[in-house]
Design a protein around this motif. Structure first.
Motif, PDB file in Angstrom:
ATOM      1  N   ASN A  17      -8.999   3.453  13.213  1.00  0.00           N
ATOM      2  CA  ASN A  17      -8.800   4.692  12.363  1.00  0.00           C
ATOM      3  C   ASN A  17      -7.315   4.290  11.796  1.00  0.00           C
ATOM      4  OD1 ASN A  17      -7.002   7.064  11.814  1.00  0.00           O
ATOM      5  ND2 ASN A  17      -9.087   7.743  11.787  1.00  0.00           N
ATOM      6  N   HIS A  18      -7.141   4.586  10.375  1.00  0.00           N
ATOM      7  CA  HIS A  18      -6.068   4.142   9.719  1.00  0.00           C
ATOM      8  C   HIS A  18      -5.100   5.435   9.005  1.00  0.00           C
ATOM      9  CE1 HIS A  18      -3.747   1.879   6.860  1.00  0.00           C
ATOM     10  NE2 HIS A  18      -4.617   0.803   6.725  1.00  0.00           N
ATOM     11  N   ALA A  19      -4.889   6.315  10.187  1.00  0.00           N
ATOM     12  CA  ALA A  19      -3.961   7.533   9.911  1.00  0.00           C
ATOM     13  C   ALA A  19      -2.567   6.925   9.695  1.00  0.00           C
ATOM     14  CB  ALA A  19      -4.327   8.612  11.024  1.00  0.00           C
ATOM     15  N   TYR A  20      -1.966   7.704   8.819  1.00  0.00           N
ATOM     16  CA  TYR A  20      -0.563   7.600   8.475  1.00  0.00           C
ATOM     17  C   TYR A  20       0.089   8.969   9.297  1.00  0.00           C
ATOM     18  CZ  TYR A  20      -1.420   4.163   4.837  1.00  0.00           C
ATOM     19  OH  TYR A  20      -1.863   3.066   4.003  1.00  0.00           O
ATOM     20  N   PHE A  21       0.787   8.858  10.137  1.00  0.00           N
ATOM     21  CA  PHE A  21       1.540   9.767  10.785  1.00  0.00           C
ATOM     22  C   PHE A  21       3.171   9.824  10.362  1.00  0.00           C
ATOM     23  CE2 PHE A  21      -1.794   8.931  13.882  1.00  0.00           C
ATOM     24  CZ  PHE A  21      -2.724  10.073  13.495  1.00  0.00           C
ATOM     25  N   PRO A  49      -4.593   4.459  -0.041  1.00  0.00           N
ATOM     26  CA  PRO A  49      -4.457   3.238   0.935  1.00  0.00           C
ATOM     27  C   PRO A  49      -5.213   3.696   2.379  1.00  0.00           C
ATOM     28  CG  PRO A  49      -2.471   3.870   0.659  1.00  0.00           C
ATOM     29  CD  PRO A  49      -3.212   4.747  -0.198  1.00  0.00           C
ATOM     30  N   TYR A  50      -6.602   4.098   2.367  1.00  0.00           N
ATOM     31  CA  TYR A  50      -7.104   4.365   3.665  1.00  0.00           C
ATOM     32  C   TYR A  50      -6.555   5.368   4.625  1.00  0.00           C
ATOM     33  CZ  TYR A  50      -8.642  -0.268   1.997  1.00  0.00           C
ATOM     34  OH  TYR A  50      -8.984  -1.416   1.278  1.00  0.00           O
ATOM     35  N   MET A  51      -6.071   6.360   3.995  1.00  0.00           N
ATOM     36  CA  MET A  51      -5.432   7.467   4.821  1.00  0.00           C
ATOM     37  C   MET A  51      -6.369   8.108   5.597  1.00  0.00           C
ATOM     38  SD  MET A  51      -2.293   8.980   2.364  1.00  0.00           S
ATOM     39  CE  MET A  51      -0.955   7.868   2.077  1.00  0.00           C
ATOM     40  N   ASN A 102       4.278   0.311   3.762  1.00  0.00           N
ATOM     41  CA  ASN A 102       5.200  -0.639   2.648  1.00  0.00           C
ATOM     42  C   ASN A 102       4.604  -0.671   1.234  1.00  0.00           C
ATOM     43  OD1 ASN A 102       6.106  -1.256   4.996  1.00  0.00           O
ATOM     44  ND2 ASN A 102       5.048  -3.130   5.186  1.00  0.00           N
ATOM     45  N   PHE A 103       3.473  -0.175   1.233  1.00  0.00           N
ATOM     46  CA  PHE A 103       2.953  -0.223  -0.162  1.00  0.00           C
ATOM     47  C   PHE A 103       2.910   0.899  -1.037  1.00  0.00           C
ATOM     48  CE2 PHE A 103       1.032  -4.153   1.622  1.00  0.00           C
ATOM     49  CZ  PHE A 103       1.429  -5.035   0.704  1.00  0.00           C
ATOM     50  N   LEU A 104       3.404   2.008  -0.131  1.00  0.00           N
ATOM     51  CA  LEU A 104       3.330   3.561  -0.805  1.00  0.00           C
ATOM     52  C   LEU A 104       4.565   3.187  -1.772  1.00  0.00           C
ATOM     53  CD1 LEU A 104       2.870   5.781   2.379  1.00  0.00           C
ATOM     54  CD2 LEU A 104       1.158   5.065   0.515  1.00  0.00           C
ATOM     55  N   PHE A 121       0.820  -2.425  13.392  1.00  0.00           N
ATOM     56  CA  PHE A 121       1.746  -1.806  12.988  1.00  0.00           C
ATOM     57  C   PHE A 121       2.112  -1.763  11.738  1.00  0.00           C
ATOM     58  CE2 PHE A 121       6.624  -1.036  13.354  1.00  0.00           C
ATOM     59  CZ  PHE A 121       6.623   0.272  12.966  1.00  0.00           C
ATOM     60  N   TYR A 122       2.148  -0.834  10.966  1.00  0.00           N
ATOM     61  CA  TYR A 122       2.189  -0.894   9.423  1.00  0.00           C
ATOM     62  C   TYR A 122       2.989   0.211   9.211  1.00  0.00           C
ATOM     63  CZ  TYR A 122       0.952  -0.285   4.458  1.00  0.00           C
ATOM     64  OH  TYR A 122       1.127  -0.378   2.806  1.00  0.00           O
ATOM     65  N   THR A 123       4.193   0.053   8.333  1.00  0.00           N
ATOM     66  CA  THR A 123       5.075   1.224   7.545  1.00  0.00           C
ATOM     67  C   THR A 123       4.767   1.753   6.328  1.00  0.00           C
ATOM     68  OG1 THR A 123       6.685  -0.744   7.631  1.00  0.00           O
ATOM     69  CG2 THR A 123       6.819   0.857   9.383  1.00  0.00           C
ATOM     70  N   LEU A 144     -10.441  -7.271   3.125  1.00  0.00           N
ATOM     71  CA  LEU A 144      -9.603  -6.266   3.957  1.00  0.00           C
ATOM     72  C   LEU A 144     -10.544  -4.762   4.169  1.00  0.00           C
ATOM     73  CD1 LEU A 144      -6.897  -5.504   4.869  1.00  0.00           C
ATOM     74  CD2 LEU A 144      -6.499  -4.460   2.499  1.00  0.00           C
ATOM     75  N   HIS A 145     -10.485  -4.594   5.366  1.00  0.00           N
ATOM     76  CA  HIS A 145     -11.054  -3.308   5.843  1.00  0.00           C
ATOM     77  C   HIS A 145     -12.202  -3.077   5.436  1.00  0.00           C
ATOM     78  CE1 HIS A 145      -7.177  -2.510   7.233  1.00  0.00           C
ATOM     79  NE2 HIS A 145      -6.601  -1.873   6.235  1.00  0.00           N
ATOM     80  N   GLY A 146     -13.121  -4.147   5.454  1.00  0.00           N
ATOM     81  CA  GLY A 146     -14.628  -3.639   5.351  1.00  0.00           C
ATOM     82  C   GLY A 146     -15.266  -3.945   3.811  1.00  0.00           C
ATOM     83  N   LEU A 189      -0.717   2.928  13.232  1.00  0.00           N
ATOM     84  CA  LEU A 189      -0.810   2.144  14.541  1.00  0.00           C
ATOM     85  C   LEU A 189      -2.226   2.166  14.618  1.00  0.00           C
ATOM     86  CD1 LEU A 189       2.179   3.744  16.801  1.00  0.00           C
ATOM     87  CD2 LEU A 189       2.026   1.304  15.900  1.00  0.00           C
ATOM     88  N   GLU A 190      -2.720   0.996  14.176  1.00  0.00           N
ATOM     89  CA  GLU A 190      -4.253   0.845  13.903  1.00  0.00           C
ATOM     90  C   GLU A 190      -4.756   0.009  15.161  1.00  0.00           C
ATOM     91  OE1 GLU A 190      -4.884  -0.841   9.891  1.00  0.00           O
ATOM     92  OE2 GLU A 190      -2.640  -0.135   9.994  1.00  0.00           O
ATOM     93  N   THR A 191      -5.194   0.638  16.250  1.00  0.00           N
ATOM     94  CA  THR A 191      -5.762  -0.459  17.268  1.00  0.00           C
ATOM     95  C   THR A 191      -7.143  -0.965  16.904  1.00  0.00           C
ATOM     96  OG1 THR A 191      -7.498   1.586  18.013  1.00  0.00           O
ATOM     97  CG2 THR A 191      -5.268   1.510  19.054  1.00  0.00           C
TER      98      THR A 191
HETATM   99  C1  BGC Z   1      -2.979  -3.622   6.537  1.00  0.00           C
HETATM  100  C2  BGC Z   1      -1.964  -3.505   5.294  1.00  0.00           C
HETATM  101  C3  BGC Z   1      -2.597  -2.945   3.985  1.00  0.00           C
HETATM  102  C4  BGC Z   1      -2.824  -1.582   4.407  1.00  0.00           C
HETATM  103  C5  BGC Z   1      -3.692  -0.715   3.508  1.00  0.00           C
HETATM  104  C6  BGC Z   1      -3.068  -2.192   6.772  1.00  0.00           C
HETATM  105  O1  BGC Z   1      -4.030  -2.177   7.864  1.00  0.00           O
HETATM  106  O2  BGC Z   1      -2.323  -4.331   7.587  1.00  0.00           O
HETATM  107  O3  BGC Z   1      -1.674  -5.002   5.017  1.00  0.00           O
HETATM  108  O4  BGC Z   1      -1.720  -3.069   2.875  1.00  0.00           O
HETATM  109  O5  BGC Z   1      -3.584  -1.669   5.832  1.00  0.00           O
HETATM  110  O6  BGC Z   1      -3.311   0.646   3.365  1.00  0.00           O
END
Ligand code: BGC
Length: 360
Positions: free
Chosen positions: A189-193, A78-80, A302-304, A298-300, A114-116, A324-326
């Motif tokens: 940027n879609h980093a997970y920290f 998921p876009y790490m 949730n889908f992991l 702000f995304y935690t 979503l995301h391009g 925390l995606e600006t």
């Molecule tokens: C979105 C989530 C989505 C995630 C994918 C986030 O930017 O808000 O809904 O599941 O990206 O990793």
């Protein structure tokens, strides 16, 4: 100029299925911090940051091999850490209209875009890279030409992002883009920290300078309403709070319960400001997010669900990392009241975000 500059090394990160080589750049500053970025998706794969005793540890979720990153009919992960575009986050029903012409995009997050999009989204293509001199630390510039019609978007778009690991211990991302036809642009940027480098982020304390948020429907698409965070689980503004404390009330569909919302930073981030702080009391690590953007997702995580295993055998369970995606607000191309995201020919899109790795 490439290959050698103080604080930057380049190495092979393997090959895509097409045989195309992917490189990994390691930036190291004078304090010993390091950040790694691969050319595929201009993706931040690692950040080694000190804890309060000065010990360096991994705080960025990621993988040590290209196969774990490569798009294969669907996202492999998921876009790490990826640079996301042309339009980060959602565009309703995968449609927008400019100058009377309607453009259709992939609805890869049904019913929305979503995301391009898919294989030609900026996170799933291999960027060119060049080591560049910057006054504030070791840096690499990534560039990519997204062609007219790629993923359904209009115009040839030249996108670039410079990653600098500054001597002030920040990972700085400076984005730019130009186009030859009007096109929506929203890069992030879609980093997970995870500031502990293990377990979940539920015990991290958060502050976000957002007094309101864009309300989302059941599929997280903005309804167009901007609501105050007061008296909701989204209020991390008046009182910094532990992420896990109210997570069960944060929304989402079972089992993906958690935070996944866009905060409105206006007028706070006009200019350039610190818009979020995350503190891990265990290690003393403190992450500050600085940006010029009007919103932050702000995304935690949730889908992991524990199926992905990252570098070092770390199993990515729900809430293993936060993002925390600006950004500009989701679905801005279809929401007349949101700030404009259409880039015109002759204009240059520019935005800057920094993740500062501090201790407290
Ligand atoms: C979105 C989530 C989505 C995630 C994918 C986030 O930017 O808000 O809904 O599941 O990206 O990793």
């Amino acid at each position: 100029m490439d290959e050698e500059m103080a604080g930057v090394t380049k190495a092979s990160f393997g090959k895509l299925r097409s045989g195309e080589p992917v490189d990994i750049y390691t930036l190291t500053n004078k304090n010993g911090l390091s950040a790694k970025i691969i050319t595929y998706g201009a993706t931040l794969t690692s950040v080694m940051a000190p804890d309060k005793s000065g010990k360096l540890g991994e705080v960025c979720l990621g993988f040590d091999n290209i196969a774990a990153y490569e798009f294969n009919g669907k996202p492999a992960q998921p876009y790490m850490g990826a640079t996301v575009g042309r339009y980060a986050n959602r565009i309703g029903k995968g449609r927008f209209t400019i100058g009377g012409k309607t453009y259709k995009l992939a609805t890869n997050n049904p019913p929305n875009h979503l995301h391009g999009g898919e294989s030609k989204a900026l996170c799933w293509v291999n960027w060119k890279a060049q080591i560049v001199p910057r006054p504030d630390g070791p840096a690499v510039q990534f560039t990519y030409l997204s062609k007219d019609g790629d993923e359904g978007y209009p115009g040839n778009v030249n996108a670039s992002v410079i990653f600098t690991l500054t001597e002030a211990n920040t990972v700085k991302m400076e984005y730019a883009a130009t186009t030859d036809k009007p096109c929506p642009i929203n890069l992030t940027n879609h980093a997970y920290f995870n500031l502990k480098g293990s377990g979940t982020i539920l015990d991290h304390e958060l502050y976000i300078a957002g007094k309101s948020y864009t309300e989302g429907d059941d599929d997280l698409l903005p309804t167009g309403k901007i609501l105050p965070v007061t008296d909701t689980p989204y209020d991390f503004f008046t009182q910094p709070a532990i992420i896990g404390d109210r997570i069960n009330a944060a929304g989402g569909k079972e089992p993906a319960i958690g935070y996944d919302l866009n905060y409105v930073l206006l007028p706070g981030a006009k200019g350039y400001a610190t818009v979020a702080r995350v503190h891990d009391h265990n290690t003393g690590r403190l992450l500050e997010v600085r940006t010029d953007q009007p919103g932050i997702q702000f995304y935690t995580g949730n889908f992991l669900d524990g199926t992905l295993v990252g570098r070092g055998g770390w199993k990515y369970v729900q809430y293993s990392g936060f993002c925390l995606e600006t950004q500009h607000f989701p679905d801005s191309p279809n929401q007349k009241s949101f700030p404009n995201t259409i880039l015109q020919p002759g204009q240059t899109y520019r935005t800057k975000t920094e993740y500062a790795f501090l201790v407290k």
